[in-house]
Design a protein around this motif. Structure first.
Motif, short mmCIF file in Angstrom:
data_model
loop_
_atom_site.label_atom_id
_atom_site.label_comp_id
_atom_site.label_asym_id
_atom_site.label_seq_id
_atom_site.Cartn_x
_atom_site.Cartn_y
_atom_site.Cartn_z
N THR A 125 0.82 -1.21 0.00
CA THR A 125 0.00 0.00 0.00
C THR A 125 0.85 1.26 0.00
O THR A 125 0.35 2.35 -0.29
CB THR A 125 -0.93 0.05 1.23
OG1 THR A 125 -0.13 0.12 2.42
CG2 THR A 125 -1.82 -1.18 1.29
N GLY A 126 2.13 1.11 0.36
CA GLY A 126 3.01 2.27 0.40
C GLY A 126 2.86 3.11 1.64
O GLY A 126 3.50 4.17 1.76
N ALA A 127 2.04 2.67 2.60
CA ALA A 127 1.85 3.43 3.83
C ALA A 127 3.04 3.20 4.77
O ALA A 127 3.42 2.06 5.01
CB ALA A 127 0.56 3.01 4.52
N PRO A 128 3.64 4.27 5.30
CA PRO A 128 4.77 4.09 6.21
C PRO A 128 4.36 3.47 7.53
O PRO A 128 5.16 2.87 8.23
CB PRO A 128 5.30 5.52 6.39
CG PRO A 128 4.13 6.39 6.11
CD PRO A 128 3.33 5.69 5.05
N ALA A 129 3.10 3.67 7.92
CA ALA A 129 2.56 3.11 9.16
C ALA A 129 1.07 2.92 8.99
O ALA A 129 0.43 3.59 8.16
CB ALA A 129 2.86 4.02 10.35
N VAL A 130 0.50 2.02 9.77
CA VAL A 130 -0.94 1.80 9.71
C VAL A 130 -1.64 2.99 10.35
O VAL A 130 -1.30 3.38 11.47
CB VAL A 130 -1.31 0.50 10.44
CG1 VAL A 130 -2.82 0.32 10.47
CG2 VAL A 130 -0.65 -0.69 9.77
N PRO A 131 -2.59 3.62 9.66
CA PRO A 131 -3.29 4.78 10.24
C PRO A 131 -4.04 4.40 11.51
O PRO A 131 -4.37 3.24 11.76
CB PRO A 131 -4.26 5.19 9.13
CG PRO A 131 -3.68 4.63 7.87
CD PRO A 131 -3.03 3.35 8.28
N SER A 132 -4.31 5.41 12.32
CA SER A 132 -5.09 5.18 13.54
C SER A 132 -6.50 4.74 13.18
O SER A 132 -6.99 4.96 12.07
CB SER A 132 -5.14 6.45 14.39
OG SER A 132 -5.95 7.43 13.75
N ALA A 133 -7.16 4.13 14.16
CA ALA A 133 -8.54 3.68 13.93
C ALA A 133 -9.44 4.86 13.57
O ALA A 133 -10.28 4.76 12.67
CB ALA A 133 -9.06 2.97 15.17
N MET A 134 -9.29 5.99 14.25
CA MET A 134 -10.16 7.13 13.97
C MET A 134 -9.88 7.73 12.60
O MET A 134 -10.80 8.19 11.92
CB MET A 134 -10.02 8.19 15.06
CG MET A 134 -10.83 7.92 16.30
SD MET A 134 -12.59 7.58 16.01
CE MET A 134 -13.07 8.96 15.00
N ALA A 135 -8.63 7.75 12.18
CA ALA A 135 -8.32 8.28 10.85
C ALA A 135 -9.03 7.46 9.78
O ALA A 135 -9.61 8.01 8.83
CB ALA A 135 -6.81 8.28 10.62
N LEU A 136 -9.02 6.15 9.93
CA LEU A 136 -9.70 5.29 8.96
C LEU A 136 -11.22 5.42 9.07
O LEU A 136 -11.92 5.43 8.06
CB LEU A 136 -9.28 3.84 9.18
CG LEU A 136 -7.82 3.51 8.84
CD1 LEU A 136 -7.47 2.09 9.28
CD2 LEU A 136 -7.53 3.69 7.36
N ALA A 137 -11.71 5.54 10.30
CA ALA A 137 -13.16 5.68 10.47
C ALA A 137 -13.66 6.97 9.82
O ALA A 137 -14.73 6.98 9.18
CB ALA A 137 -13.50 5.68 11.97
N GLU A 138 -12.91 8.04 9.95
CA GLU A 138 -13.33 9.31 9.34
C GLU A 138 -13.33 9.21 7.82
O GLU A 138 -14.22 9.75 7.14
CB GLU A 138 -12.40 10.42 9.83
CG GLU A 138 -12.65 10.79 11.30
CD GLU A 138 -11.54 11.64 11.89
OE1 GLU A 138 -10.57 11.95 11.15
OE2 GLU A 138 -11.64 11.99 13.08
N GLU A 139 -12.35 8.51 7.27
CA GLU A 139 -12.33 8.31 5.82
C GLU A 139 -13.52 7.45 5.38
O GLU A 139 -14.13 7.72 4.33
CB GLU A 139 -11.01 7.68 5.39
CG GLU A 139 -9.82 8.61 5.51
CD GLU A 139 -8.54 8.03 4.93
OE1 GLU A 139 -7.54 8.75 4.88
OE2 GLU A 139 -8.54 6.84 4.51
N CYS A 140 -13.83 6.43 6.17
CA CYS A 140 -14.96 5.56 5.82
C CYS A 140 -16.29 6.30 5.94
O CYS A 140 -17.23 6.02 5.19
CB CYS A 140 -14.95 4.31 6.70
SG CYS A 140 -13.71 3.08 6.18
N LEU A 141 -16.38 7.24 6.87
CA LEU A 141 -17.58 8.08 6.95
C LEU A 141 -17.77 8.86 5.66
O LEU A 141 -18.86 8.90 5.09
CB LEU A 141 -17.46 9.05 8.12
CG LEU A 141 -18.04 8.66 9.47
CD1 LEU A 141 -17.70 9.73 10.51
CD2 LEU A 141 -19.55 8.45 9.40
N LYS A 142 -16.70 9.47 5.19
CA LYS A 142 -16.78 10.26 3.96
C LYS A 142 -17.09 9.37 2.75
O LYS A 142 -17.73 9.82 1.80
CB LYS A 142 -15.46 11.00 3.73
CG LYS A 142 -15.18 12.07 4.77
CD LYS A 142 -13.81 12.72 4.55
CE LYS A 142 -13.51 13.76 5.61
NZ LYS A 142 -12.16 14.35 5.44
N ALA A 143 -16.65 8.11 2.81
CA ALA A 143 -16.88 7.19 1.70
C ALA A 143 -18.25 6.53 1.75
O ALA A 143 -18.62 5.79 0.83
CB ALA A 143 -15.79 6.12 1.70
#
Length: 224
Positions: A78-96
């Protein structure tokens, strides 16, 4: 014919574990209401703005925990340097549209179809939402190097003899053997049902709703 008679291989993918709460060792106390989730001393690592926000979200993000595990497993792809926090992913999933906040203050989700689109578009992983995902298909997916988010009843953590229903909680299938499906359970108990929990095939049907999301690496051929 039983699954133990049809599954002829054992595959366990070395997937890192992420709990639904910031402190995996506190899961039994939180689920048992011995402590409030807001008392979890590691709540800032969740990415929430406050302990109260962490409390509200942590009960609802089993699917995000599964995604974090998959992203950790395929981080180099995925090219991510670190796994995002749970809330960062949740906020993206809200927008999606994979989560939808209701007017009554509740939350709908994880909604599989927009979640799969999000995972493909945002992370480049393969993702297929399958409302019909029979247990007999799981060995093929896992043997091919894929991971599978499964909808199960949360009492799978103790292999309850009489769960109230099927579904309502998400776990990540990370392996199979002739006798078991092997899961990472975001709300499992330490040393028993969090990591690499072996669920006998004959027990799975009590908990499994027959639907989920198949995840795979973004290449022409899957790898384990």
């Amino acid at each position: 014919m039983s699954m133990s008679e049809t599954v002829h291989t054992s595959v366990i993918h070395p997937v890192p574990y992420h709990a639904q709460w910031a402190s995996p060792e506190l899961v039994p106390a939180i689920i048992g209401r011995e402590i409030a989730a807001a008392e979890d001393p590691l709540w800032p690592a969740y990415g929430a703005d406050s302990a109260e926000a962490y409390e509200w979200w942590s009960w609802r993000l089993c699917g995000i925990a599964c995604l974090r595990m998959a992203l950790d497993h395929w981080r180099d792809k995925t090219g991510a340097p670190a796994v995002p926090s749970a809330m960062a992913l949740a906020e993206e999933c809200l927008k999606a549209g994979a989560y939808v906040k209701r007017d009554d203050g509740g939350l709908d989700g994880l909604i599989y179809a927009p979640f799969a689109v999000y995972v493909r578009d945002r992370w480049g992983l393969r993702a297929e939402a399958l409302p019909n995902l029979p247990a007999t298909s799981l060995p093929g997916h896992l043997a091919a190097g894929r991971l599978v988010i499964l909808s199960v009843h949360p009492s799978i953590r103790t292999l309850d003899a009489d769960p109230q229903r099927k579904g309502g909680h998400l776990v990540l299938a990370v392996g199979i053997s002739p006798e078991h499906v092997v899961i990472h359970n975001p709300s499992g108990f330490p040393d028993t049902s969090q990591q690499f929990h072996e669920v006998p095939w004959e027990d799975l049907d009590r908990f499994y709703a027959g639907r989920g999301v198949v995840l795979g690496p973004p290449q022409s051929s899957d790898r384990g």
